[in-house]
Design a protein around this motif. Structure first.
Motif, mmCIF file in Angstrom:
data_model
loop_
_atom_site.group_PDB
_atom_site.id
_atom_site.type_symbol
_atom_site.label_atom_id
_atom_site.label_comp_id
_atom_site.label_asym_id
_atom_site.label_seq_id
_atom_site.Cartn_x
_atom_site.Cartn_y
_atom_site.Cartn_z
ATOM 1 N N SER A 7 0.826 -1.203 0.000
ATOM 2 C CA SER A 7 0.000 0.000 0.000
ATOM 3 C C SER A 7 0.858 1.249 0.000
ATOM 4 O O SER A 7 0.591 2.187 -0.727
ATOM 5 C CB SER A 7 -0.915 0.034 1.230
ATOM 6 N N ASN A 10 2.359 2.422 -3.257
ATOM 7 C CA ASN A 10 1.455 2.977 -4.256
ATOM 8 C C ASN A 10 1.329 4.495 -4.174
ATOM 9 O O ASN A 10 0.572 5.076 -4.932
ATOM 10 C CB ASN A 10 0.064 2.350 -4.120
ATOM 11 N N ALA A 26 -0.838 8.627 -6.855
ATOM 12 C CA ALA A 26 -1.406 7.446 -6.206
ATOM 13 C C ALA A 26 -1.881 6.470 -7.277
ATOM 14 O O ALA A 26 -2.499 6.875 -8.262
ATOM 15 C CB ALA A 26 -2.569 7.843 -5.309
ATOM 16 N N VAL A 28 -3.951 4.008 -6.580
ATOM 17 C CA VAL A 28 -5.262 3.493 -6.159
ATOM 18 C C VAL A 28 -6.170 4.690 -5.869
ATOM 19 O O VAL A 28 -5.694 5.769 -5.530
ATOM 20 C CB VAL A 28 -5.152 2.604 -4.892
ATOM 21 N N LEU A 30 -8.564 7.208 -3.875
ATOM 22 C CA LEU A 30 -8.607 7.645 -2.483
ATOM 23 C C LEU A 30 -10.031 8.061 -2.112
ATOM 24 O O LEU A 30 -10.714 8.700 -2.904
ATOM 25 C CB LEU A 30 -7.670 8.826 -2.265
ATOM 26 N N ARG A 67 -7.327 7.518 3.205
ATOM 27 C CA ARG A 67 -8.094 6.260 3.215
ATOM 28 C C ARG A 67 -8.329 5.888 1.758
ATOM 29 O O ARG A 67 -8.830 6.693 0.981
ATOM 30 C CB ARG A 67 -9.419 6.427 3.932
ATOM 31 N N THR A 68 -7.927 4.668 1.418
ATOM 32 C CA THR A 68 -8.095 4.209 0.047
ATOM 33 C C THR A 68 -9.501 3.669 -0.150
ATOM 34 O O THR A 68 -10.239 3.432 0.815
ATOM 35 C CB THR A 68 -7.095 3.093 -0.299
#
Length: 81
Positions: A7, A10, A26, A28, A30, A67-68
């Motif tokens: 994590s 990333n 990022a 991923v 968010l 927080r993803t």
């Protein structure tokens, strides 16, 4: 590499230390991005869709908590000059 290390890999913050804007790359999506003081006080909630943000005007050290979309929480220390 365990899940937490994956994590963290990333996300890329730059520059650190920062003078004006903090940039984020990022891999991923968010859900939230929040700036905290080192004492744990919530200072500002940022738009997670943005790719760069202005930090508070005061120089110092801040924690950025993200927080993803997968529910993982990642914290990063950032220095404002």
């Amino acid at each position: 590499m365990d899940e937490q290390q994956k994590s963290k890999a990333n996300f890329t913050f730059y520059p650190n230390p920062v003078k004006q804007k903090l940039n984020l790359d990022a891999n991923v999506p968010l859900e939230s991005v929040v700036i905290y003081s080192l004492k744990g006080c919530k200072l500002r909630e940022l738009n997670p869709q943005e790719k760069s943000w202005c930090l508070p005007e005061e120089k110092g050290v801040y924690m950025i908590r993200m927080r993803t979309g997968e529910g993982k929480i990642i914290s990063k220390k950032v220095v404002k000059r």
